[in-house]
Design an enzyme around this catalytic site. Structure first.
Site, mmCIF file in Angstrom:
data_model
loop_
_atom_site.group_PDB
_atom_site.id
_atom_site.type_symbol
_atom_site.label_atom_id
_atom_site.label_comp_id
_atom_site.label_asym_id
_atom_site.label_seq_id
_atom_site.Cartn_x
_atom_site.Cartn_y
_atom_site.Cartn_z
ATOM 1 N N GLU A 167 0.809 -1.244 0.000
ATOM 2 C CA GLU A 167 0.000 0.000 0.000
ATOM 3 C C GLU A 167 0.837 1.288 0.000
ATOM 4 N N TYR A 169 3.646 2.048 1.898
ATOM 5 C CA TYR A 169 4.305 2.472 3.141
ATOM 6 C C TYR A 169 5.826 2.263 3.031
ATOM 7 N N ARG A 217 3.130 -8.886 4.158
ATOM 8 C CA ARG A 217 2.135 -8.389 3.191
ATOM 9 C C ARG A 217 2.857 -7.644 2.086
ATOM 10 N N HIS A 255 -1.475 3.890 -1.659
ATOM 11 C CA HIS A 255 -2.587 4.790 -1.324
ATOM 12 C C HIS A 255 -2.669 5.987 -2.264
ATOM 13 N N GLN A 342 -18.366 4.070 3.655
ATOM 14 C CA GLN A 342 -18.961 5.249 4.299
ATOM 15 C C GLN A 342 -18.743 5.309 5.813
HETATM 16 P P1 FAD Z 1 -36.608 5.141 2.182
HETATM 17 O O1 FAD Z 1 -35.516 4.320 1.659
HETATM 18 O O2 FAD Z 1 -37.100 6.252 1.340
HETATM 19 O O3 FAD Z 1 -37.811 4.157 2.519
HETATM 20 C C1 FAD Z 1 -39.075 4.596 2.906
HETATM 21 C C2 FAD Z 1 -40.100 3.507 2.608
HETATM 22 O O4 FAD Z 1 -41.331 3.832 3.210
HETATM 23 C C3 FAD Z 1 -40.383 3.339 1.131
HETATM 24 O O5 FAD Z 1 -40.178 1.990 0.751
HETATM 25 C C4 FAD Z 1 -41.843 3.741 0.989
HETATM 26 O O6 FAD Z 1 -42.512 3.015 -0.012
HETATM 27 C C5 FAD Z 1 -42.373 3.418 2.354
HETATM 28 N N1 FAD Z 1 -43.580 4.154 2.740
HETATM 29 C C6 FAD Z 1 -43.766 5.497 2.741
HETATM 30 N N2 FAD Z 1 -45.014 5.790 3.238
HETATM 31 C C7 FAD Z 1 -45.582 4.617 3.567
HETATM 32 C C8 FAD Z 1 -46.838 4.261 4.128
HETATM 33 N N3 FAD Z 1 -47.724 5.170 4.497
HETATM 34 N N4 FAD Z 1 -47.103 2.940 4.324
HETATM 35 C C9 FAD Z 1 -46.208 1.992 3.977
HETATM 36 N N5 FAD Z 1 -45.006 2.279 3.435
HETATM 37 C C10 FAD Z 1 -44.692 3.577 3.240
HETATM 38 N N6 FAD Z 1 -27.269 6.158 0.695
HETATM 39 C C11 FAD Z 1 -26.060 5.794 1.079
HETATM 40 O O7 FAD Z 1 -25.779 5.814 2.275
HETATM 41 N N7 FAD Z 1 -25.120 5.378 0.200
HETATM 42 C C12 FAD Z 1 -25.364 5.317 -1.114
HETATM 43 O O8 FAD Z 1 -24.487 4.941 -1.881
HETATM 44 C C13 FAD Z 1 -26.631 5.689 -1.578
HETATM 45 N N8 FAD Z 1 -26.923 5.666 -2.880
HETATM 46 C C14 FAD Z 1 -28.160 6.027 -3.281
HETATM 47 C C15 FAD Z 1 -28.438 5.998 -4.640
HETATM 48 C C16 FAD Z 1 -29.699 6.364 -5.088
HETATM 49 C C17 FAD Z 1 -29.970 6.346 -6.557
HETATM 50 C C18 FAD Z 1 -30.691 6.752 -4.165
HETATM 51 C C19 FAD Z 1 -32.058 7.136 -4.650
HETATM 52 C C20 FAD Z 1 -30.413 6.807 -2.830
HETATM 53 C C21 FAD Z 1 -29.145 6.457 -2.377
HETATM 54 N N9 FAD Z 1 -28.801 6.509 -1.035
HETATM 55 C C22 FAD Z 1 -27.574 6.121 -0.623
HETATM 56 C C23 FAD Z 1 -29.723 7.058 -0.033
HETATM 57 C C24 FAD Z 1 -30.397 5.972 0.785
HETATM 58 O O9 FAD Z 1 -30.972 5.016 -0.033
HETATM 59 C C25 FAD Z 1 -31.425 6.631 1.699
HETATM 60 O O10 FAD Z 1 -30.783 7.503 2.570
HETATM 61 C C26 FAD Z 1 -32.193 5.595 2.517
HETATM 62 O O11 FAD Z 1 -32.857 4.709 1.662
HETATM 63 C C27 FAD Z 1 -33.199 6.272 3.436
HETATM 64 O O12 FAD Z 1 -33.839 5.262 4.159
HETATM 65 P P2 FAD Z 1 -35.281 5.419 4.768
HETATM 66 O O13 FAD Z 1 -35.638 4.088 5.314
HETATM 67 O O14 FAD Z 1 -35.325 6.574 5.690
HETATM 68 O O15 FAD Z 1 -36.239 5.806 3.561
HETATM 69 P P1 NAP Z 2 -28.030 16.112 -1.848
HETATM 70 O O1 NAP Z 2 -26.707 15.475 -1.752
HETATM 71 O O2 NAP Z 2 -28.486 16.971 -0.761
HETATM 72 O O3 NAP Z 2 -28.039 16.914 -3.214
HETATM 73 C C1 NAP Z 2 -29.141 17.634 -3.661
HETATM 74 C C2 NAP Z 2 -28.723 18.467 -4.874
HETATM 75 O O4 NAP Z 2 -29.815 19.215 -5.264
HETATM 76 C C3 NAP Z 2 -27.601 19.420 -4.573
HETATM 77 O O5 NAP Z 2 -26.704 19.388 -5.680
HETATM 78 C C4 NAP Z 2 -28.280 20.777 -4.462
HETATM 79 O O6 NAP Z 2 -27.295 21.653 -4.961
HETATM 80 C C5 NAP Z 2 -29.500 20.594 -5.338
HETATM 81 N N1 NAP Z 2 -30.690 21.329 -4.846
HETATM 82 C C6 NAP Z 2 -31.171 21.373 -3.596
HETATM 83 N N2 NAP Z 2 -32.273 22.126 -3.541
HETATM 84 C C7 NAP Z 2 -32.504 22.559 -4.804
HETATM 85 C C8 NAP Z 2 -33.502 23.395 -5.385
HETATM 86 N N3 NAP Z 2 -34.479 23.930 -4.666
HETATM 87 N N4 NAP Z 2 -33.416 23.644 -6.708
HETATM 88 C C9 NAP Z 2 -32.428 23.117 -7.446
HETATM 89 N N5 NAP Z 2 -31.455 22.334 -6.936
HETATM 90 C C10 NAP Z 2 -31.497 22.058 -5.638
HETATM 91 O O7 NAP Z 2 -29.128 15.016 -2.024
HETATM 92 P P2 NAP Z 2 -29.295 13.843 -3.049
HETATM 93 O O8 NAP Z 2 -28.376 13.894 -4.188
HETATM 94 O O9 NAP Z 2 -30.749 13.845 -3.319
HETATM 95 O O10 NAP Z 2 -28.924 12.581 -2.201
HETATM 96 C C11 NAP Z 2 -29.682 12.224 -1.059
HETATM 97 C C12 NAP Z 2 -28.816 11.557 -0.077
HETATM 98 O O11 NAP Z 2 -28.505 10.252 -0.543
HETATM 99 C C13 NAP Z 2 -27.531 12.305 0.091
HETATM 100 O O12 NAP Z 2 -27.539 13.026 1.292
HETATM 101 C C14 NAP Z 2 -26.481 11.262 0.069
HETATM 102 O O13 NAP Z 2 -25.843 11.162 1.310
HETATM 103 C C15 NAP Z 2 -27.183 9.955 -0.232
HETATM 104 N N6 NAP Z 2 -26.491 9.370 -1.364
HETATM 105 C C16 NAP Z 2 -25.249 8.948 -1.159
HETATM 106 C C17 NAP Z 2 -24.556 8.427 -2.206
HETATM 107 C C18 NAP Z 2 -23.158 7.914 -1.989
HETATM 108 O O14 NAP Z 2 -22.540 7.469 -2.917
HETATM 109 N N7 NAP Z 2 -22.622 7.931 -0.792
HETATM 110 C C19 NAP Z 2 -25.120 8.349 -3.448
HETATM 111 C C20 NAP Z 2 -26.403 8.806 -3.618
HETATM 112 C C21 NAP Z 2 -27.077 9.335 -2.567
HETATM 113 P P3 NAP Z 2 -27.494 23.219 -5.169
HETATM 114 O O15 NAP Z 2 -28.354 23.649 -4.024
HETATM 115 O O16 NAP Z 2 -26.123 23.787 -5.147
HETATM 116 O O17 NAP Z 2 -28.107 23.325 -6.495
HETATM 117 FE FE1 SF4 Z 3 -17.285 -0.398 5.356
HETATM 118 FE FE2 SF4 Z 3 -19.550 -1.515 6.185
HETATM 119 FE FE3 SF4 Z 3 -19.523 -0.111 3.915
HETATM 120 FE FE4 SF4 Z 3 -18.338 -2.521 4.094
HETATM 121 S S1 SF4 Z 3 -20.533 -2.069 4.268
HETATM 122 S S2 SF4 Z 3 -17.469 -0.698 3.174
HETATM 123 S S3 SF4 Z 3 -17.534 -2.458 6.161
HETATM 124 S S4 SF4 Z 3 -19.148 0.690 5.958
#
Ligand code: FAD
Ligand code: NAP
Ligand code: SF4
Length: 683
Positions: A167, A169, A217, A255, A342
Site C-alpha cells: 500500500e 508504506y 504483506r 494509497h 462510508q
Molecule cells: P426510504 O428508503 O425512502 O424508505 C421509505 C419507505 O417507506 C419506502 O419503501 C416507501 O414506499 C415506504 N412508505 C412510505 N409511506 C408509507 C406508508 N404510508 N405505508 C407503507 N409504506 C410507506 N445512501 C447511502 O448511504 N449510500 C449510497 O451509496 C446511496 N446511494 C443512493 C443511490 C440512489 C440512486 C438513491 C435514490 C439513494 C441512495 N442513497 C444512498 C440514499 C439511501 O438510499 C437513503 O438515505 C435511505 O434509503 C433512506 O432510508 P429510509 O428508510 O429513511 O427511507
Molecule cells: P443532496 O446530496 O443533498 O443533493 C441535492 C442536490 O440538489 C444538490 O446538488 C443541491 O445543490 C440541489 N438542490 C437542492 N435544492 C434545490 C432546489 N431547490 N433547486 C435546485 N437544486 C437544488 O441530495 P441527493 O443527491 O438527493 O442525495 C440524497 C442523499 O442520498 C444524500 O444526502 C447522500 O448522502 C445519499 N447518497 C449517497 C450516495 C453515496 O454514494 N454515498 C449516493 C447517492 C445518494 P445546489 O443547491 O447547489 O443546487
Molecule cells: Fe465499510 Fe460496512 Fe460499507 Fe463494508 S458495508 S465498506 S464495512 S461501511
C-alpha cells in the site's frame, strides 16, 4: 452433511500451528488502536470475530517507533508496559479459540507528521509533510524497531506479526525507484532495494523463534509509475520466504494510486489474477485480497488455485458471524459488506472511530447491544426502507411483536434505485440480507400495504415507528411543473424505478450523490463495467505488471464512449461533487470525466422550455443561454414524508420518526440504519 465451502473451511497447517480455516481477517485501522483506553472495546471487537469463526485475524497497524507513526500519537507498540496491556485483547481472542497477529506498520513518507522518514527525502502527494532521508544508521534503527515490536507482540500474547510491506508504506518506498533514489547498499540494484524487507523478516524470525507466525504483506501491483516489475515481485516473494515468512499476504495499489482498489465499483476479486500468478512461485501459503465479500467468491478463488487463503477485512466488520454462517450453510443470512467505505474508511479519514453502514454494532460491541426486551410490546413500523428494516428486525429479534408495513411491492425503499446504478450492484445483497432477516426474526411483513392513520390507530399498537422516507423535491423553476406533467422533465424516481425512456442529451438538475449516480446510470447505458472485469481494468488503465512496471506505466485508459451527452448542474459555486464520500468522491468525479459529462457550478435555473433548460450563471445572471436537451432529470434533494405523525400523536400513540421521515437533509443509509437500530435497541 458435506461442507458447503470445502476449500474455504479446510484447516491450514503451518507446521508449528494450525489455522481452522482459510479466512484471514485483514488489517483495518478502526481508531480503537489509538489509545490504551480503547483496549477493552478492541478486545470485544476481536473476540466477537473469533467467536464468529475467522481463521486468523490481523490487528490494525501499530508503528514500531515514533518515526513510523501514521499521525501524531497514533497507534504504536514500543514498550513492555504497553505490551502487557494488550493481554486483554489476546486473551479474549484465545478464549474464543481464535488466533490473532499484530500488524507492524511503518508509514515512512505516508506519516502525517513532521518526523516522518523514508529512503529518500520525498513528499507523497497525499501528505502535508516531506519525509527526511534516513542515514544508513537510521535504517538500522528502523529494522531494530521492527524486531523489538515483534518481540513485544510475542510478549503480549499475539500468535504472530504481519510485516506491512504494501500500500505504499516505508517498505514499498524502499523497493522502487519511484521513491528510492539512493546509491548506497539500500538503493540502486534490486538486491539493494529489497534489502530492507529481507533484513526485517530474517531478523524478526531470528528474534521470535520458529514457532511464531510472520505474515509478510506484499504489493502485487503498485499502480504508481516506476513501480515494481513482475520479475521483481517474484524475486522479493522468494527472498522473503527464504528469510522466514510463514504466509504471504498481498495488497493492491499504493494509497496515492489513482485507480480504485476496494470501492464498490471495483469488480469482485478484480485482482485475484495476480495472486494466482504468484502462488506457483513460492512454497508458503499465499493469501489473496481486495473486493472478496461472499463465501461463494472466496471458495471459487481457493478452488481454482488463485490462493491458499482469502483476506476479508470489511466483510467481517459487516458481519462478525460470516464464517459460522457459511459453515452452517446459511450464506443467505450473511450481512454482506457493500464496499461503500462510508462508515469504515471515511470515518478513519475524518478522525472518527470506524463502524459499518450495514452493521452499526461494528466497533461498538460494548456499547450497542440488542438484548431481549424486558416487556414485549406490539409495535408497527411503517416503511421498509433501510431505516424501517433495521428497526423492525432488531425489535423482533429482541422479542417484540412487529408489523412492518410497506406501500411498495418489495422491501428496500430507495435501495431499489441505488441497486440499479452501475457499480452499486452490491445493494442487492443488503436487500437479500434484510429479506431473509425479516423471515427469520419473525417480523410480520405487509407488502403493497400503504398504512394510514386509521388502520394504525385501530391496530392497538403500543408504539409506532414512522420510517416513511422522503419525497423528491420539486424545485420552483418556471415551467418545471408542466414539463414534469408532459414528460419533458423527469424525477430520478421516474428514471431509476419506473424505467422512463431518456433521450441522448440530458440535463441533470442537482449534483449531489443522486445527481452523480443518475449521471453514471445515463452515460453507461445499461452496461456496468463492475460486472465486466476486463472492461473495468482497461477503463482504469490497469496493465499486467509483467508488461508494464507497477501495472500502469505507458498504459492509456480505454473508455467506452458515453451512451448519452450529460450536463450535470448545481447552483452552488463550489466544485461539483465536493460533498461526495471522502474516500470515494474522486472515483465518481473521475468516472464522469472519463465519460465526458460536463459539470457546471453557479447555475441559475431560469426556466424549463420545450427545447430545453434556460440557464444563467452567478449572482449577476450572466451568460444567459438555452441548454438544448431532450430531457431534464431532477435530482434536487428530498423532503421528509411524515403526514402520519400528527394524527397518531393526536390519538395518544407513542410515535417515533426515523431515517428520511425524521430529517431528509443529508440523509444517507448509514444514518437511516444507525438511527433505526439504536431506537430499536432501546424500546
Ligand atoms: P426510504 O428508503 O425512502 O424508505 C421509505 C419507505 O417507506 C419506502 O419503501 C416507501 O414506499 C415506504 N412508505 C412510505 N409511506 C408509507 C406508508 N404510508 N405505508 C407503507 N409504506 C410507506 N445512501 C447511502 O448511504 N449510500 C449510497 O451509496 C446511496 N446511494 C443512493 C443511490 C440512489 C440512486 C438513491 C435514490 C439513494 C441512495 N442513497 C444512498 C440514499 C439511501 O438510499 C437513503 O438515505 C435511505 O434509503 C433512506 O432510508 P429510509 O428508510 O429513511 O427511507
Ligand atoms: P443532496 O446530496 O443533498 O443533493 C441535492 C442536490 O440538489 C444538490 O446538488 C443541491 O445543490 C440541489 N438542490 C437542492 N435544492 C434545490 C432546489 N431547490 N433547486 C435546485 N437544486 C437544488 O441530495 P441527493 O443527491 O438527493 O442525495 C440524497 C442523499 O442520498 C444524500 O444526502 C447522500 O448522502 C445519499 N447518497 C449517497 C450516495 C453515496 O454514494 N454515498 C449516493 C447517492 C445518494 P445546489 O443547491 O447547489 O443546487
Ligand atoms: Fe465499510 Fe460496512 Fe460499507 Fe463494508 S458495508 S465498506 S464495512 S461501511
Amino acid at each position: 452433511m458435506t461442507s458447503p465451502y470445502p476449500h474455504l473451511l479446510a484447516p491450514l497447517d503451518l507446521g508449528f500451528t494450525r489455522l481452522k480455516n482459510r479466512v484471514l481477517m485483514g488489517s483495518m485501522h478502526t481508531g480503537l488502536e489509538d489509545g490504551d483506553e480503547h483496549l477493552p472495546r478492541l478486545a470485544a471487537f476481536f473476540a466477537e470475530r473469533a467467536r464468529g469463526g475467522a481463521g486468523l485475524m490481523i490487528t490494525g497497524g501499530y508503528a514500531p517507533n515514533t518515526e513510523g507513526w501514521l499521525a501524531p500519537n497514533s497507534s504504536q507498540l514500543t514498550h513492555r508496559s504497553a505490551a502487557r496491556k494488550h493481554r486483554i485483547v489476546t486473551d479474549a481472542v484465545h478464549a474464543e479459540g481464535g488466533k490473532i497477529v499484530l500488524q507492524i506498520l511503518h508509514c515512512g513518507r505516508y506519516g502525517a507528521h513532521p518526523r516522518s522518514v523514508s529512503c529518500s527525502a520525498t513528499q507523497s502527494p497525499i501528505t502535508a509533510f516531506a519525509a527526511r532521508e534516513l542515514s544508513p544508521l537510521g535504517i538500522e534503527r528502523q529494522i531494530a524497531a521492527f524486531v523489538r515490536c515483534a518481540a513485544l507482540a510475542r510478549e503480549a500474547g499475539y500468535d504472530g506479526v504481519e510485516v506491512m510491506g504494501s500500500e505504499g508504506y516505508l517498505i514499498n518506498q524502499f523497493l522502487v525507484r519511484h521513491t528510492n533514489h539512493r546509491s548506497d547498499r539500500w538503493g540502486g540494484s534490486l538486491e539493494n532495494r529489497m534489502r530492507l524487507p529481507v533484513e526485517i523478516v530474517s531478523r524478526v524470525r531470528e528474534k521470535v523463534g520458529p514457532d511464531f507466525i510472520i505474515v509478510y504483506r506484499m504489493s502485487l501491483l503498485d499502480l504508481v509509475p516506476d513501480g515494481q516489475s513482475w520479475d521483481e515481485t517474484v524475486l522479493l516473494a522468494k527472498a522473503v520466504e527464504k528469510a522466514g515468512a510463514t504466509i504471504l499476504n498481498t495488497g493492491i495499489g499504493w494509497h496515492e494510486a489513482r485507480v480504485p482498489t476496494i470501492a464498490t465499483s471495483v469488480p469482485r476479486a478484480a485482482f485475484a489474477w495476480l495472486s494466482r500468478k504468484l502462488k506457483p512461485e513460492v512454497g508458503i501459503p499465499v493469501c489473496t485480497s481486495n473486493r472478496i465479500n461472499t463465501p461463494e467468491v472466496a471458495e471459487q478463488l481457493l478452488a481454482d488455485g488463485s490462493a491458499d487463503m482469502v483476506s476479508m477485512a470489511r466483510p467481517l466488520l459487516a458481519d462478525a458471524e460470516f464464517v459460522n454462517k457459511a459453515a452452517r450453510n446459511a450464506a443467505a443470512e450473511i450481512n454482506t459488506c457493500i464496499a461503500c467505505n462510508q462508515a469504515c474508511l471515511d470515518h478513519i479519514f475524518t478522525g472518527r472511530i470506524a463502524s459499518c453502514l450495514v452493521n452499526p454494532r461494528a466497533c461498538f460491541e460494548t456499547l450497542l447491544n440488542y438484548r431481549p426486551a424486558a416487556r414485549p410490546k406490539k409495535i408497527a413500523v411503517v416503511g421498509a426502507g433501510p431505516a424501517g428494516l433495521a428497526s423492525a428486525t432488531v425489535l423482533a429479534q429482541r422479542g417484540h411483536r412487529v408489523d412492518l408495513f410497506e406501500a411498495a411491492a418489495e422491501i428496500g425503499g430507495q435501495f431499489n434505485m441505488a441497486k440499479r446504478i452501475p457499480g452499486k450492484e452490491e445493494f442487492h445483497e443488503s436487500l437479500r440480507y434484510y429479506g431473509r432477516l425479516v423471515e427469520t426474526s419473525g417480523v410480520r411483513l405487509h407488502l403493497g400495504c400503504r398504512a394510514d392513520a386509521a388502520r394504525l390507530i385501530a391496530g392497538g399498537y403500543d408504539e409506532v415507528i414512522l420510517a416513511t422516507g422522503v419525497t423528491p423535491r420539486e424545485p420552483a423553476i418556471p415551467g418545471l411543473a408542466a414539463a414534469l406533467a408532459s414528460g419533458k422533465a423527469l424525477t430520478y424516481v421516474d428514471v431509476l424505478l419506473r424505467g422512463a425512456p431518456v433521450g441522448k442529451r440530458v440535463a441533470v438538475v442537482g449534483a449531489g450523490g443522486i445527481g452523480y449516480d443518475v449521471s453514471e446510470f445515463l452515460v453507461e447505458g445499461g452496461h456496468s463495467p463492475t460486472l465486466d472485469t476486463a472492461l473495468w481494468l482497461r477503463q482504469w488503465g490497469v496493465a499486467d505488471p509483467a508488461q508494464a512496471r507497477g501495472g500502469v506505466a505507458g498504459v492509456q485508459p480505454q473508455v467506452e464512449p458515453p451512451a448519452r451527452e450529460v450536463f450535470l448542474l448545481q447552483r452552488k459555486s463550489s466544485k461539483p461533487g465536493a460533498g461526495l464520500g471522502k474516500s470515494t468522491g474522486w472515483i465518481h468525479r473521475t468516472m464522469l470525466n472519463m465519460k465526458r459529462v460536463q459539470a457546471f457550478s453557479g447555475v441559475n435555473y431560469e426556466a424549463v422550455e420545450p427545447a430545453g433548460l434556460r440557464l444563467s450563471f452567478g449572482e449577476g445572471r450572466v451568460k444567459p443561454q438555452l441548454l438544448e436537451v431532450d430531457h431534464i432529470v431532477v435530482c434536487a434533494g428530498q423532503e421528509p414524508l411524515r403526514e402520519l405523525q400528527a394524527p397518531l400523536q393526536a390519538a395518544g400513540i407513542r410515535t417515533h420518526l426515523i431515517g428520511g421521515a425524521d430529517v431528509a437533509a443529508e440523509l444517507d443509509a448509514k444514518r437511516a440504519i444507525d438511527q433505526g437500530s439504536r431506537l430499536a435497541a432501546e424500546i
